[in-house]
Design an enzyme around this catalytic site. Structure first.
Site, PDB file in Angstrom:
ATOM      1  N   ASN A  92       0.801  -1.221   0.000  1.00  0.00           N
ATOM      2  CA  ASN A  92       0.000   0.000   0.000  1.00  0.00           C
ATOM      3  C   ASN A  92       0.837   1.276   0.000  1.00  0.00           C
ATOM      4  OD1 ASN A  92       0.245  -1.515   2.572  1.00  0.00           O
ATOM      5  ND2 ASN A  92      -0.287   0.465   3.451  1.00  0.00           N
ATOM      6  N   CYS A 127      -2.244   5.349   7.459  1.00  0.00           N
ATOM      7  CA  CYS A 127      -2.443   4.866   8.818  1.00  0.00           C
ATOM      8  C   CYS A 127      -1.370   5.380   9.760  1.00  0.00           C
ATOM      9  CB  CYS A 127      -2.439   3.348   8.847  1.00  0.00           C
ATOM     10  SG  CYS A 127      -3.560   2.656   7.648  1.00  0.00           S
ATOM     11  N   THR A 157     -26.363  -8.365  10.763  1.00  0.00           N
ATOM     12  CA  THR A 157     -27.253  -7.958   9.672  1.00  0.00           C
ATOM     13  C   THR A 157     -26.434  -7.323   8.550  1.00  0.00           C
ATOM     14  OG1 THR A 157     -29.035  -7.619  11.224  1.00  0.00           O
ATOM     15  CG2 THR A 157     -29.251  -6.510   9.096  1.00  0.00           C
TER      16      THR A 157
HETATM   17  C1  LIG Z   1      -6.464  -0.029   3.016  1.00  0.00           C
HETATM   18  C2  LIG Z   1      -5.807  -1.312   3.226  1.00  0.00           C
HETATM   19  C3  LIG Z   1      -6.283  -2.220   4.193  1.00  0.00           C
HETATM   20  C4  LIG Z   1      -7.432  -1.897   5.114  1.00  0.00           C
HETATM   21  O1  LIG Z   1      -8.656  -1.907   4.424  1.00  0.00           O
HETATM   22  P1  LIG Z   1      -9.914  -1.135   5.089  1.00  0.00           P
HETATM   23  O2  LIG Z   1     -11.049  -1.520   4.212  1.00  0.00           O
HETATM   24  O3  LIG Z   1      -9.585   0.319   5.019  1.00  0.00           O
HETATM   25  O4  LIG Z   1     -10.056  -1.644   6.471  1.00  0.00           O
HETATM   26  C5  LIG Z   1      -5.635  -3.430   4.315  1.00  0.00           C
HETATM   27  N1  LIG Z   1      -4.597  -3.738   3.550  1.00  0.00           N
HETATM   28  C6  LIG Z   1      -4.109  -2.902   2.610  1.00  0.00           C
HETATM   29  C7  LIG Z   1      -2.955  -3.331   1.767  1.00  0.00           C
HETATM   30  C8  LIG Z   1      -4.690  -1.665   2.424  1.00  0.00           C
HETATM   31  O5  LIG Z   1      -4.203  -0.832   1.524  1.00  0.00           O
END
Ligand SMILES: *Cc1c(COP(=O)(O)O)cnc(C)c1O
Length: 405
Positions: A155, A329, A241
């Site tokens: 990411n 993050c 749900t």
């Molecule tokens: C954004 C991301 C996540 C988390 O996904 P969310 O839907 O935001 O919880 C996990 N892994 C990678 C590689 C990401 O880029």
């Protein structure tokens, strides 16, 4: 305003939002009820499940909806570990997991949690190109290994791991293989069958769908402990749900991602390559973090010596460009990103990083403006930096002893 932070999140497309809207208004039924409105909701879920499955070449019954990538990662890893923990006897205890040093926090923190329960984790190195070595993986395998969890693509720096080769190794040693493909879907082809993947995490909001929805692909026959206990929704695997509007939006996002994949790959790569060429030639002491070729077509990650990424981002925002340094993050923490550290980059230099993640809303006509803005901001920051020699236009390498008392 130019938005180039699509790896953090992406806008929900109008086409997708329109599909969701009726499920907030007239079609608000609970999928567990027996009358027409409930059946309508159930049908919408099953349609979405097919759309999601299609994107990654899975069967619809192998797709379980979750609240997003984070939940899918947590469930895959803890689900396998807890299943094993229940089976373990004092003589026969399989408690080893292999991952990489550059995983998303959802994976790394899940692994660290399991360490507190007695699991042993191997964190594979990724070297300067940001990619694991298959030899390292094979060497790390032991008879206690129950899971390999290695992301499809990163990411932060966008590097793509040798997923197919990892799948082959996992298959050879009969070890469950989980891959986080949140950044890969909609950007490059992802095929769970071809790559021998048992568990795959995906999320909606990085592919123009709504936030708070994602899925875990669970290959038929793969056994893992439940993560959410309750009313037995999602075939008894994930209670609660269903978030129907979000599920509908995610399905549509997957359908569009598959339909437009080739065209988007070309679009992203053209912009990415222009940006890279122009920045590297224009700005002295600028570098690319991670492999130049084995990376997502929509990601480019620069490093500029002598500046602070936080200052860079804020000044670029003043000029109308949204981008990132490190990962979203960790953008509130000041320590260097664990990914850049794993590449062996000096923390002082890692701070001067910039991630541009391109999306369908960007255009090639924006490239020159972006390059000008970055060039100007980098110059300004370097002029104020004690680590930059403005006369010779070079980075001042400090003696290590300056930092020790
Ligand atoms: C954004 C991301 C996540 C988390 O996904 P969310 O839907 O935001 O919880 C996990 N892994 C990678 C590689 C990401 O880029």
């Amino acid at each position: 305003m130019i938005y180039m932070d699509n790896s953090a999140t992406s806008p929900t497309l109008e086409e997708i939002f329109k599909e969701m809207q009726p499920y907030y208004e007239k079609k608000f039924g609970n999928a567990s009820t027996l009358y027409k409105m409930g059946l309508e909701a159930k049908k919408a879920i099953e349609k979405s499940r097919k759309q999601v499955a299609n994107l990654i070449n899975a069967e619809p019954q192998e797709i379980i909806f979750t609240s997003g990538g984070t939940e899918s990662d947590n469930w895959a890893i803890k689900g396998i570990a807890l299943k094993e923990l229940k089976k373990a006897t004092s003589e026969n205890k399989r408690n080893h997991i292999i991952t990489s040093q550059i995983e998303h926090p959802a994976v790394l923190e899940s692994c660290k949690f399991l360490e507190t329960l007695g699991f042993e984790i191997t964190y594979l190195p990724v070297y300067t190109n940001g990619i694991i070595k298959i030899e390292d993986l094979e060497k790390a395998i032991k008879k206690e290994t129950i899971l390999i969890t290695i992301m499809n693509s990163n990411n932060e720096i966008g590097t793509i791991q040798p997923t197919k080769e990892i799948g082959k190794i996992a298959n050879k040693y009969n070890i469950t293989f989980h891959s986080d493909a949140v950044q890969s879907i909609g950007k490059i082809p992802v095929d769970v069958k071809k790559d021998n993947i048992d568990l795959l995490s995906i999320s909606s909001h990085k592919i123009y769908g709504p936030k708070g929805i994602g899925a875990l692909f669970i290959k038929k026959g793969t056994k893992l402990e439940k993560f959410m206990h309750g009313g037995g929704q999602e075939n008894g695997k994930r209670s609660g749900t269903e978030n129907i509007p979000a599920i509908v939006g995610f399905g549509k996002a997957c359908e569009i991602a598959k339909r437009d994949l080739k065209q988007n790959m070309e679009h992203n790569q053209e912009i990415r390559d222009q940006l890279t060429k122009k920045i590297l030639t224009r700005i002295p002491e600028s570098f690319v973090n991670g492999d130049l070729v084995k990376r997502l077509p929509n990601n480019i990650h620069f490093r500029f010596s002598g500046i602070e990424g936080e200052a860079l981002i804020l000044r670029l925002e003043e000029k109308g460009l949204c981008a990132a340094t490190g990962s979203a993050c960790s953008s509130e923490k000041l320590e260097a990103s664990h990914v850049l550290t794993a590449l062996g980059i000096d923390p002082a230099l890692a701070h001067g990083s910039l991630r541009l993640s391109i999306g369908i809303e960007n255009s090639i006509d924006e490239v020159d403006e972006i390059v000008n803005d970055i060039d100007e901001v980098v110059k300004t920051l370097r002029n104020m930096s004690p680590l930059w020699d403005s006369i010779n236009n070079e980075y001042i390498e400090l003696d290590e002893s300056v930092f020790t008392e």
